[in-house]
Write an enzyme that holds these catalytic residues in place. Structure first.
Site, short mmCIF file in Angstrom:
data_model
loop_
_atom_site.label_atom_id
_atom_site.label_comp_id
_atom_site.label_asym_id
_atom_site.label_seq_id
_atom_site.Cartn_x
_atom_site.Cartn_y
_atom_site.Cartn_z
N GLU A 1 1.35 -0.93 9.48
CA GLU A 1 1.96 0.40 9.30
C GLU A 1 1.00 1.52 9.66
OE1 GLU A 1 4.31 3.09 5.95
OE2 GLU A 1 4.17 0.92 5.69
N ARG B 1 0.85 -1.19 0.00
CA ARG B 1 0.00 0.00 0.00
C ARG B 1 0.88 1.24 0.00
NH1 ARG B 1 -4.12 0.51 4.77
NH2 ARG B 1 -2.16 0.42 5.92
#
Length: 290
Positions: free
Chosen positions: A88, A48
């Site tokens: 994250e 991502r």
């Protein structure tokens, strides 16, 4: 939405059958280590690439009140140095809050395992856009030297799903950006991919955006375009009779002749010449025919 067991099994296999789940609400923090944020770095190959700032702020507010309920997962990349495998968003939100440490699971993983684990974790959360997924699949195929079938087993997807995802990378950058931004859906993209001509793809893409066409309307537009192309190609195909006529005229005039007849029966004859002398010679032969 419940996820298929295939993805969970793929991740479990990569973790060597570890019993401690990677992404679940943790009641007792067995196997969890508190790690200083300053010693953790993001994975540069994280599938991502974009993070919604508003969602990060909301997550940060939640962490501020409740703390991190769900530990992140990291791998050790040096003495006292760690790299994120999954989580994250939680890591970034913790930075916003100003936490000094975060709870984390520490796993052993090489670069290929790291990429696969990050991809699977994100697929389970539906965080990746279609292009990010396709790009991640492509990296796994190239860097992991996997076949599409092997890749499918690792991420819990069938061969057709992998192949269709990879086809999205054949779209022009402009159309890929539209897919990333949500201007078009994967359904629109698949319809565009059925056109071989990139310029035609862009034309239809613009029409989809300008008119807000549904996937079905886009498919119909593409179908008609392909039908018209086929009809035009068919109309320019010469029959044996037309070829014979073209050859006969060319022989009579001693020149290169092109005969084109449409499906309606009308058309044109073109006679090529390289200079004035050749033109005069052709005219002289035409006068003799008269």
């Amino acid at each position: 939405m419940a996820k298929s067991s295939g993805l969970g099994k793929g991740l479990d296999a990569l973790l060597g059958g570890a019993k401690t789940p990677v992404t679940t609400v943790v009641a007792n923090r067995v196997g969890v280590t508190e790690i200083e944020i300053s010693k953790i770095t993001a994975n540069p190959d994280q599938p991502r690439k974009t993070f919604n700032e508003e969602e990060l702020q909301n997550l940060a507010e939640s962490i501020k009140v409740l703390g991190i309920i769900q530990p992140i997962t990291v791998r050790e990349v040096g003495v006292g140095s760690y790299q994120i495998i999954s989580g994250e968003r939680r890591f970034r939100a913790s930075q916003i809050v100003g936490l000094a440490k975060v709870p984390a699971y520490v796993r052993k993983a090489d670069d290929q395992q790291l990429l696969i684990m990050g991809l699977v974790e994100n697929l389970q959360r539906e965080d990746l856009d279609p292009i990010e997924i396709a790009q991640s699949y492509q990296r796994l195929l190239e860097e992991g030297k996997l076949t599409q079938e092997e890749l499918g087993k690792k991420v819990g997807k069938n061969h057709a799903t992998i192949a269709n995802s990879l086809r999205l990378l054949k779209l022009s950058p402009e159309i890929q950006t539209g897919l990333i931004n949500g201007d078009i859906s994967e359904g629109h993209a698949k319809a565009l991919l059925s056109l071989d001509d990139e310029n035609k793809q862009k034309e239809i893409y613009s029409e989809i955006i300008d008119k807000g066409l549904s996937v079905r309307a886009a498919e119909e537009l593409v179908r008609k375009l392909k039908e018209n192309k086929g009809a035009n190609k068919k109309s320019t195909t010469k029959s044996e009779e037309q070829k014979n006529i073209q050859t006969k005229i060319a022989t009579k005039l001693n020149a290169k002749v092109s005969l084109n007849v449409t499906s309606k029966g009308n058309g044109k004859i073109s006679i090529a010449f390289k200079d004035a002398d050749e033109l005069n010679a052709i005219l002289a032969l035409i006068e003799k025919i008269q």
